[in-house]
Motif scaffolding. Structure first.
Motif, mmCIF file in Angstrom:
data_model
loop_
_atom_site.group_PDB
_atom_site.id
_atom_site.type_symbol
_atom_site.label_atom_id
_atom_site.label_comp_id
_atom_site.label_asym_id
_atom_site.label_seq_id
_atom_site.Cartn_x
_atom_site.Cartn_y
_atom_site.Cartn_z
ATOM 1 N N ILE A 30 0.839 -1.196 0.000
ATOM 2 C CA ILE A 30 0.000 0.000 0.000
ATOM 3 C C ILE A 30 0.875 1.247 0.000
ATOM 4 C CG2 ILE A 30 -1.602 1.346 1.425
ATOM 5 C CD1 ILE A 30 -2.908 -1.337 2.215
ATOM 6 N N GLY A 31 1.928 1.223 0.828
ATOM 7 C CA GLY A 31 2.840 2.362 0.880
ATOM 8 C C GLY A 31 3.501 2.617 -0.466
ATOM 9 N N ILE A 235 -2.445 1.944 -15.511
ATOM 10 C CA ILE A 235 -3.852 2.361 -15.425
ATOM 11 C C ILE A 235 -4.378 2.128 -14.011
ATOM 12 C CG2 ILE A 235 -6.170 1.863 -16.284
ATOM 13 C CD1 ILE A 235 -4.888 1.239 -18.996
ATOM 14 N N GLU A 236 -3.932 1.023 -13.391
ATOM 15 C CA GLU A 236 -4.371 0.743 -12.027
ATOM 16 C C GLU A 236 -3.933 1.847 -11.054
ATOM 17 O OE1 GLU A 236 -3.495 -3.254 -10.132
ATOM 18 O OE2 GLU A 236 -4.848 -3.769 -11.773
ATOM 19 N N TYR A 237 -2.723 2.365 -11.247
ATOM 20 C CA TYR A 237 -2.255 3.466 -10.395
ATOM 21 C C TYR A 237 -3.172 4.678 -10.544
ATOM 22 C CZ TYR A 237 2.204 1.185 -9.338
ATOM 23 O OH TYR A 237 3.175 0.344 -8.876
ATOM 24 N N LEU A 238 -3.542 4.960 -11.798
ATOM 25 C CA LEU A 238 -4.440 6.097 -12.015
ATOM 26 C C LEU A 238 -5.776 5.846 -11.334
ATOM 27 C CD1 LEU A 238 -4.835 8.802 -13.434
ATOM 28 C CD2 LEU A 238 -5.863 7.578 -15.310
ATOM 29 N N PHE A 239 -6.202 4.588 -11.387
ATOM 30 C CA PHE A 239 -7.453 4.209 -10.757
ATOM 31 C C PHE A 239 -7.406 4.495 -9.251
ATOM 32 C CE2 PHE A 239 -9.917 0.469 -9.033
ATOM 33 C CZ PHE A 239 -11.144 1.069 -9.190
ATOM 34 N N ALA A 241 -5.622 6.746 -7.731
ATOM 35 C CA ALA A 241 -5.690 8.190 -7.495
ATOM 36 C C ALA A 241 -7.121 8.700 -7.684
ATOM 37 C CB ALA A 241 -4.727 8.911 -8.428
ATOM 38 N N VAL A 242 -7.788 8.218 -8.733
ATOM 39 C CA VAL A 242 -9.136 8.711 -9.032
ATOM 40 C C VAL A 242 -10.124 8.279 -7.947
ATOM 41 C CG1 VAL A 242 -11.095 8.422 -10.614
ATOM 42 C CG2 VAL A 242 -8.810 8.880 -11.513
ATOM 43 N N VAL A 243 -10.037 7.025 -7.522
ATOM 44 C CA VAL A 243 -10.978 6.531 -6.515
ATOM 45 C C VAL A 243 -10.727 7.221 -5.176
ATOM 46 C CG1 VAL A 243 -11.620 4.516 -5.149
ATOM 47 C CG2 VAL A 243 -11.422 4.329 -7.610
ATOM 48 N N GLY A 244 -9.469 7.355 -4.798
ATOM 49 C CA GLY A 244 -9.154 8.007 -3.529
ATOM 50 C C GLY A 244 -9.520 9.476 -3.560
ATOM 51 N N LEU A 254 -5.624 6.729 0.566
ATOM 52 C CA LEU A 254 -6.928 6.058 0.634
ATOM 53 C C LEU A 254 -7.139 5.167 -0.591
ATOM 54 C CD1 LEU A 254 -9.672 5.847 2.107
ATOM 55 C CD2 LEU A 254 -10.480 7.681 0.619
ATOM 56 N N GLY A 255 -6.860 5.737 -1.781
ATOM 57 C CA GLY A 255 -7.071 4.984 -3.022
ATOM 58 C C GLY A 255 -6.197 3.743 -3.067
ATOM 59 N N ALA A 256 -4.916 3.893 -2.717
ATOM 60 C CA ALA A 256 -4.011 2.739 -2.754
ATOM 61 C C ALA A 256 -4.480 1.661 -1.792
ATOM 62 C CB ALA A 256 -2.591 3.189 -2.411
ATOM 63 N N THR A 257 -4.951 2.084 -0.611
ATOM 64 C CA THR A 257 -5.431 1.111 0.366
ATOM 65 C C THR A 257 -6.645 0.350 -0.162
ATOM 66 O OG1 THR A 257 -4.738 2.677 2.050
ATOM 67 C CG2 THR A 257 -6.089 0.837 2.784
ATOM 68 N N LEU A 258 -7.629 1.126 -0.625
ATOM 69 C CA LEU A 258 -8.865 0.483 -1.084
ATOM 70 C C LEU A 258 -8.595 -0.472 -2.243
ATOM 71 C CD1 LEU A 258 -11.450 3.406 -1.029
ATOM 72 C CD2 LEU A 258 -11.331 1.409 0.451
ATOM 73 N N VAL A 259 -7.832 0.007 -3.236
ATOM 74 C CA VAL A 259 -7.615 -0.820 -4.420
ATOM 75 C C VAL A 259 -6.806 -2.070 -4.082
ATOM 76 C CG1 VAL A 259 -6.540 -0.897 -6.695
ATOM 77 C CG2 VAL A 259 -7.862 1.097 -6.016
ATOM 78 N N THR A 260 -5.788 -1.910 -3.234
ATOM 79 C CA THR A 260 -4.970 -3.076 -2.888
ATOM 80 C C THR A 260 -5.809 -4.131 -2.159
ATOM 81 O OG1 THR A 260 -3.153 -1.538 -2.623
ATOM 82 C CG2 THR A 260 -2.785 -3.753 -1.827
ATOM 83 N N LEU A 261 -6.604 -3.672 -1.194
ATOM 84 C CA LEU A 261 -7.436 -4.626 -0.451
ATOM 85 C C LEU A 261 -8.474 -5.269 -1.356
ATOM 86 C CD1 LEU A 261 -7.972 -2.693 2.906
ATOM 87 C CD2 LEU A 261 -6.365 -4.534 2.402
ATOM 88 N N LEU A 262 -9.105 -4.421 -2.160
ATOM 89 C CA LEU A 262 -10.159 -4.911 -3.054
ATOM 90 C C LEU A 262 -9.601 -5.920 -4.048
ATOM 91 C CD1 LEU A 262 -13.170 -4.248 -3.472
ATOM 92 C CD2 LEU A 262 -12.480 -2.782 -5.357
ATOM 93 N N LYS A 263 -8.413 -5.621 -4.563
ATOM 94 C CA LYS A 263 -7.810 -6.514 -5.552
ATOM 95 C C LYS A 263 -7.534 -7.869 -4.911
ATOM 96 C CE LYS A 263 -4.139 -6.581 -8.979
ATOM 97 N NZ LYS A 263 -3.073 -5.815 -9.618
ATOM 98 N N GLN A 264 -6.966 -7.815 -3.711
ATOM 99 C CA GLN A 264 -6.680 -9.021 -2.962
ATOM 100 C C GLN A 264 -7.928 -9.893 -2.840
ATOM 101 O OE1 GLN A 264 -3.520 -9.023 -1.677
ATOM 102 N NE2 GLN A 264 -3.768 -11.167 -1.162
#
Lengths: 583, 346
Positions: A30-31, A235-239, A241-244, A254-264
């Protein structure tokens, strides 16, 4: 530094030993992702640009260290510098070829770059081709080998948090204000801001964040291959940023956290649910991204923020030494001399053979019916749209064809007929943009808060000009919340903040009430007495005739008449132009 | 390298270049009318090719159920809008077009002896399934944000691309397919040999370009699209619905994409993700044309095809790198010759 931030840091540091291995690993990723997303917040949310090629910059950082440490035995700290140097070169080059073009060429360019680099990594034999590079040594920090994920955790989060803090500092400075007004390019340039340069700086910073993330990634994994640096990860990185939320640095975390957890979670559940193997999480990501862009363009961070009660505190203006002022030209000398200017747009002649001049300590009003070409004239003079033919002299030098930011540097400042303020910035910050050329600290100095003396002087100047324009009580309001007439006054304060010797005002009194108009007229008289030259376009004849020393009248793009107000008012040609001829 | 090889490479390059040219035309069209940079263009190529392959295998293509689902969602959105605007009388038409027709098509595909139908009918069925996806995607993903910045629309495009790519994998699996040629064999003229399929591709590309030209020059709808491309607000004031213009341009883009897929799948194996790279090569052509000029875009696309076939001969591993690097000199040239300050969008 607020309490929430300190609490967050304490939680990260003290909580780590209690966390299971898996959670620490997740937090490490996430970091790393948040650092890349932070660059995209800068690029997309602040600069109005975007990039799909950030994963490729991560790849540059990762491969630079993978190759140099394993093949040439260079220390990881040395490879970090090499990686960042390469990243600087590439981002400067990509920026140079795309940033002067329309906004969508940078993202398209980064798509091509992302794909090319991916295939290059996969095919270069020295870089291990598609199998990649293994056996990358750990980072050695003051004699401690950061071998495990648990130890690297501290480095990753320390880097991320300092990136966030320095970015926040930079955005809250003269440099940051310039970056935040990039979307309004004409206005920025007229205030002396080199928009191409600031876009370049932002793009370069975003690329560096990605590169550093890649460097840490390589030493965390101890192995690299091309897969995590492809376009789809970009594209995932942009995702993230956009979601967060691209408007705030915390949106990246926030975005990195959500996407990483969701992807998992999705990678575990979707294939089982669908009965097929594959990266089906991209479908959910795509749909979610569309939903967020439709319903919450600012991302989820502002929504989260609304749950926490905020107390808004305005900025307090601290005493500071006033900024140095420019020496005014001698009273009565000609400041602006326009000779026989013609401006054509294709077949349309907007200005034809138009001449006028303004002296120091004089107010010249440029009047004429709608469509007479007054605003075009303003744009010619201020360098927004250079004239097709003719001569414009400012302080004795020819300036036609000179860029508007250079004209601004020489002492011309202006307002716009259609107000151009940054609606989400405070009135004070908007006005401070006017003083851009009076400060000199660069973005690195402001990121590390080495600009605070200058910053106090700039904000002090902005507050002073706002007071002159009668807007003291609106200092901390957002510019968009003001009535239109007051927004025009903010524009005047901004123009004055540049300490000009020639002021161009495009319909300054429109939308003002009677008393406000009187106050404005008093201010302009005072400026005139100080030796400023003022050229104003205005439709309110009472206002013009009571204020101007001379009046120049235009009709159909041409010169019609010139003289003192009372003379022009009696001129039969002017009467005909305004009231219609007697057939 | 002898003359024969040159001839082969040129034929290969022009054939692929023709496909890229078609795609680049659709990209320029969509951008001009809607300001959308249509990254998902390539997915239509894959959907077209793989839908045809499914039909030829005698199976009802899974994309038809996607069509039904998207139709249901589009109908839902339209009905919601109609109710809010108190125009309930439009509901039957909305349901008929968005849901009725796709269901009817799904029914036909269930019962018809797909594998034994003549090729022309199979192709028409393919287009009937894939082309309506274009306007439906416009309705659902783009229309609600039609007035947003180019940047936001671009991010939406990337999101649509991601979703369609994942769905493509779900519908068709990871295996690639090839469809039989329209006409087998080749034509020999002197020392040169031309594959019939290549001739089909080039011929149909030229026909489609002429058709598009006639559409824009001669028909009212074509003129409406051109008007929207020049000035959205002005077109709106003239009574041209920008929603209609958006859907129409997406339908054309979907048609061009799906048809390209049908044309190219006999010469190249198409996987669910093949279309993306093809679409991007169309983009390189479109960028050469500045996303504005149709003729330069198609010439640029043919150049991309030629560069690709020659670089696959000399340095096949670096083929993609070389092709995408082609945009660098173009961007450098455009950057050095442009003198305007980018104006803000509101």
């Amino acid at each position: 530094m607020n309490r929430f931030f300190l609490g967050f840091v304490a939680l990260l540091v003290l909580g780590q030993p209690l966390l299971p291995e898996f959670t620490v690993t997740l937090l490490n990723y996430i970091g790393l992702y948040a650092l890349v997303a932070l660059g995209l917040v800068l690029l997309t949310g602040i600069g109005g640009l975007t990039s799909f090629g950030q994963a490729a910059f991560v790849g540059v950082g990762a491969y630079a260290t993978a190759y140099l440490t394993t093949v040439h035995g260079v220390s990881p700290w040395g490879t970090l510098i090499v990686g960042m140097a390469v990243t600087t070169g590439i981002s400067l080059f990509l920026g140079f070829i795309t940033l002067r073009l329309s906004g969508h060429f940078l993202p398209l360019g980064t798509i091509a770059w992302g794909i090319s680099l991916y295939f290059l990594f996969g095919n270069l034999e020295p870089l291990g081709g598609h199998t990649g590079v293994a056996g990358i040594p750990p980072i050695n920090l003051f004699g401690i080998e950061l071998k495990s994920g648990r130890t690297l955790y501290y480095l990753i989060w320390a880097v991320l948090l300092s990136a966030i803090v320095t970015t926040q500092h930079m955005l809250d400075s003269r440099e940051g204000r310039a970056m935040r007004s990039l979307r309004s390019a004409t206005m920025s340039e007229a205030m002396g801001i080199n928009t191409t340069w600031y876009k370049m700086v932002i793009f370069m910073m975003a690329a560096q964040f990605a590169c550093v993330s890649g460097w840490m990634y390589a030493h965390l994994q101890r192995f690299v291959n091309p897969t995590p640096f492809g376009l789809h990860i970009g594209i995932e990185y942009l995702f993230m940023a956009v979601v967060g939320g691209v408007a705030n640095v915390w949106g990246a975390v926030l975005g990195a956290t959500l996407v990483t957890l969701l992807k998992q979670w999705l990678q575990d559940w979707l294939p089982a649910l669908l009965g097929k193997a594959g990266n089906f999480e991209v479908v959910v990501f795509g749909l979610m991204m569309i939903y967020v862009l439709h319903r919450a363009r600012e991302g989820l961070w502002p929504i989260l923020l609304r749950l926490i009660p905020q107390k808004r505190q305005g900025r307090v203006i601290e005493a500071a030494e006033p900024l140095p002022r420019r020496s005014m030209p001698e009273a009565g000398s000609i400041v602006l001399d326009v000779q026989k200017v013609t401006k054509r747009f294709g077949g349309l002649v907007a200005n034809n053979n138009m001449s006028l001049h303004v002296k120091a300590g004089e107010i010249l009003a440029l009047i004429g019916p709608n469509g007479a070409g007054k605003s075009t004239m303003f744009n010619c003079i201020s360098g927004v749209n250079p004239p097709t033919q003719g001569e414009i002299r400012f302080l004795g030098d020819r300036v036609e064809g000179t860029e508007s930011r250079e004209i601004a540097r020489r002492g011309m400042s202006r307002t716009f007929q259609h107000v151009r303020l940054n609606a989400t910035m405070s009135v004070l910050e908007n006005v401070a943009i006017g003083a851009h050329l009076r400060g000199h600290k660069n973005f690195i100095q402001s990121a590390w808060r080495m600009d605070r003396t200058e910053e106090r002087r700039i904000l002090g100047e902005a507050a002073r000009q706002l007071e002159r324009c009668g807007l003291s009580e609106h200092l901390n309001d957002t510019a968009g919340s003001l009535a239109l007439g007051k927004q025009r006054l903010v524009e005047i304060a901004r123009a004055l903040c540049a300490d000009p010797c020639l002021l161009l005002l495009d319909e300054p009194a429109a939308g003002l009430r009677h008393l406000e108009k009187q106050a404005l007229a008093d201010l302009l008289r005072k400026l005139r007495a100080e030796g400023m030259a003022i050229l104003l376009v205005e439709h309110d004849m009472d206002f013009v005739m009571g204020l101007a020393d001379r009046v120049t009248v235009m009709e159909f793009g041409e010169f019609l008449a010139e003289g003192p107000p009372e003379e022009v008012q009696r001129n039969p040609k002017v009467l005909e132009a305004y009231l219609g001829g007697v057939e | 390298m002898d003359f024969q090889i040159h001839l082969l490479l040129i034929q290969d390059g022009v054939t692929n270049g023709a496909i890229y040219a078609l795609l680049s035309l659709a990209l320029v069209l969509v951008f001009a009318v809607t300001r959308v940079i249509f990254i998902p263009q390539g997915e239509f190529v894959a959907y077209g090719a793989l839908t045809l392959a499914a039909i030829q295998a005698g199976k009802a293509p899974p994309t038809v159920w996607f069509l039904v689902a998207l139709g249901a969602a589009a109908a839902g959105a339209d009905i919601w809008q109609a109710v809010r605007e108190s125009r309930g009388s439009r509901i039957p038409a909305i349901l008929g077009i968005n849901l009725g027709l796709p269901l009817a098509l799904a029914g036909i595909l269930q019962v018809a002896p797909l594998a034994t139908l003549p090729l022309v009918v199979q192709v028409i069925l393919t287009l009937l399934v894939v082309v309506p996806l274009g306007p439906m995607i416009y309705r659902l993903a783009y229309q609600p944000v039609a007035e947003a910045t180019v940047l936001l629309l671009l991010i939406v495009s990337v999101a649509v691309h991601l979703a369609l790519l994942g769905l493509g994998l779900f519908f068709f699996g990871a295996e690639g397919t090839r469809t039989p040629s329209f006409t087998d064999g080749s034509l020999s003229i002197g020392p040169a040999t031309f594959q019939y399929q290549s001739l089909w591709i080039i011929g149909i590309t030229v026909l489609l370009i002429v058709g598009l030209f006639a559409f824009f020059e001669r028909t009212l709808y074509g003129k409406a699209l051109r008007a929207t491309a020049i000035n959205r607000t002005g077109a709106k004031l003239m009574g041209i619905s920008t929603d209609m213009a958006g859907k129409l341009s997406f339908a054309l883009a979907a048609l061009v994409g799906a048809f390209s897929g049908v044309l190219v799948s006999p010469v190249t194996t198409i996987y669910y993700d093949t279309g993306f790279l093809m679409g991007l090569k169309g983009f390189v052509g479109a960028i050469i044309g500045g996303l504005a000029s149709y003729p330069i875009a198609s010439l640029g696309a043919v150049m991309v095809g030629l560069l690709e076939s020659y670089s696959s001969f000399w340095a096949s591993a670096y083929k993609e790198v070389i092709v995408f690097t082609l945009i660098i000199p173009v961007l450098v040239w455009r950057s050095l010759t442009t003198h305007h300050v980018e104006e803000e969008e509101h």
